[in-house]
Design a protein around this motif. Sequence first.
Motif, short mmCIF file in Angstrom:
data_model
loop_
_atom_site.label_atom_id
_atom_site.label_comp_id
_atom_site.label_asym_id
_atom_site.label_seq_id
_atom_site.Cartn_x
_atom_site.Cartn_y
_atom_site.Cartn_z
N TRP A 1 -10.14 -0.17 10.22
CA TRP A 1 -11.55 0.20 10.27
C TRP A 1 -11.77 1.44 9.40
O TRP A 1 -10.84 2.19 9.11
CB TRP A 1 -12.03 0.43 11.70
N ASP A 2 -13.00 1.62 9.01
CA ASP A 2 -13.38 2.76 8.18
C ASP A 2 -14.15 3.73 9.05
O ASP A 2 -15.22 3.39 9.57
CB ASP A 2 -14.22 2.31 6.98
N THR A 3 -13.63 4.92 9.21
CA THR A 3 -14.23 5.87 10.14
C THR A 3 -15.46 6.56 9.58
O THR A 3 -16.17 7.23 10.31
CB THR A 3 -13.20 6.94 10.54
N TRP A 4 -15.71 6.42 8.28
CA TRP A 4 -16.92 7.04 7.73
C TRP A 4 -17.45 6.24 6.56
O TRP A 4 -16.77 6.00 5.58
CB TRP A 4 -16.64 8.47 7.25
N GLY A 5 -18.66 5.79 6.69
CA GLY A 5 -19.49 5.47 5.54
C GLY A 5 -19.31 4.17 4.81
O GLY A 5 -19.96 3.18 5.09
N SER A 6 -18.43 4.14 3.83
CA SER A 6 -18.52 3.10 2.81
C SER A 6 -18.12 1.72 3.29
O SER A 6 -18.59 0.72 2.77
CB SER A 6 -17.67 3.49 1.60
N GLY A 7 -17.23 1.62 4.27
CA GLY A 7 -16.79 0.32 4.77
C GLY A 7 -15.53 -0.18 4.07
O GLY A 7 -15.20 0.24 2.96
N ILE A 8 -14.84 -1.10 4.73
CA ILE A 8 -13.59 -1.63 4.19
C ILE A 8 -13.88 -2.57 3.02
O ILE A 8 -14.74 -3.44 3.09
CB ILE A 8 -12.81 -2.38 5.28
N SER A 9 -13.14 -2.36 1.92
CA SER A 9 -13.23 -3.27 0.79
C SER A 9 -12.28 -4.44 0.97
O SER A 9 -12.68 -5.59 0.91
CB SER A 9 -12.92 -2.52 -0.51
N TYR A 10 -11.01 -4.15 1.21
CA TYR A 10 -10.06 -5.20 1.52
C TYR A 10 -8.82 -4.60 2.16
O TYR A 10 -8.55 -3.40 2.04
CB TYR A 10 -9.68 -6.02 0.28
N SER A 11 -8.08 -5.46 2.88
CA SER A 11 -6.84 -5.06 3.55
C SER A 11 -5.82 -6.18 3.35
O SER A 11 -6.19 -7.36 3.30
CB SER A 11 -7.08 -4.81 5.04
N LYS A 12 -4.54 -5.80 3.28
CA LYS A 12 -3.49 -6.79 3.07
C LYS A 12 -2.28 -6.46 3.93
O LYS A 12 -2.05 -5.29 4.27
CB LYS A 12 -3.07 -6.83 1.59
N TYR A 13 -1.53 -7.51 4.27
CA TYR A 13 -0.25 -7.29 4.94
C TYR A 13 0.83 -8.06 4.20
O TYR A 13 0.57 -9.06 3.52
CB TYR A 13 -0.32 -7.73 6.41
N SER A 14 2.06 -7.59 4.35
CA SER A 14 3.21 -8.30 3.78
C SER A 14 4.45 -7.91 4.55
O SER A 14 4.52 -6.84 5.17
CB SER A 14 3.38 -7.96 2.30
N TRP A 15 5.41 -8.80 4.54
CA TRP A 15 6.71 -8.54 5.16
C TRP A 15 7.69 -8.11 4.08
O TRP A 15 7.87 -8.80 3.08
CB TRP A 15 7.23 -9.78 5.88
N ASP A 16 8.32 -6.95 4.31
CA ASP A 16 9.43 -6.48 3.48
C ASP A 16 9.04 -6.25 2.02
O ASP A 16 9.89 -6.27 1.14
CB ASP A 16 10.61 -7.46 3.53
#
Length: 321
Positions: free
Chosen positions: A186-201
């Motif tokens: 989450w974005d604690t101030w203002g602009s908002g999340i653009s993108y998020s990613k996960y990966s293993w290793d």
Amino acid sequence: TDSWVSSLAQARYSWTNSLNWSCTSWGTVYSNGSNITKSSNGEQTLYLCARDNAGNVWIWSGIYRLDKILPTITDNYAYDNIWNNVWTIITLTPADAAPSSSINTTRYCWGSACNVDSGTVGTSIAATWQIDDTLRYRTWDVAWNASTIWSIAVKVDTTNPTISANNQSNTIWRSNMAMNITLSVWDTWGSGISYSKYSWDNNDATCRSSGISFSNSQNITSATIPVNSQGTHTLYLCTRDIAWNNNSWSWVYKFDDDNPTIVDNYALDNIWTNVWTTITLTPTDPNASGANSISNIQTTRYCWGSSCNPAWATAWTSIVV
């Protein structure tokens, strides 16, 4: 007007040059009470002369200034209505084109409907805090001509977004390869999340290339590990908000879905014997060593009785009979 008896013979005016002392040429003839118009911007001298019938002449001149040109004003802000993460100084540049009276004052205010006419005087505005607001401004010249009211949307977000996952334990082995892992961002101030990613290793702290996109509260399972699913693996998370603030997170997870095995060395199973003996139990956990090793043996228990429960029994691997 003529204050004595001979009366006025002639009066003239000119915007361009001084009139001669005879007041018989140059300029334009006018009568008492006539209106003349100055239509051009800038500073000009008005010349007047009057002559009575007795030949007396009076000459007068005065300076007139006219400015009907509206001043202009610009700003140097390059991020109008664009989220960014840079504190900045906004500079307003007023101008009054010649011929003109020159700039008198400049005012600004914050708010989409604020009254700039009663705003703060100045041309340098510090946007050195997190903000999502409208800046309005205008300028006036000495003749009190006012410029158009201009506005810019100032959006500054310098706070990194927050990112994490649950079921964190880099010391506990998990025996369920379908275990849910909840990803949080989450974005604690203002602009908002653009993108998020996960990966293993595969660490990509800048969140620019590798990884699989996810949203807040999304569940993944350890079954998403692409290769060598059992063993010790690091889950990497990264995120970026619209203002280009980055954050990353990682944690080690340990998975083991292979059942251990156990054998004994007793050669007389179900056979009567007259020899006391020591029975040795040998437990084994597959793949318990190497780069992708799994959990290894934790404990071994035994009990006596055809229906006893070893889970609650003695922990040992050597049994003396």
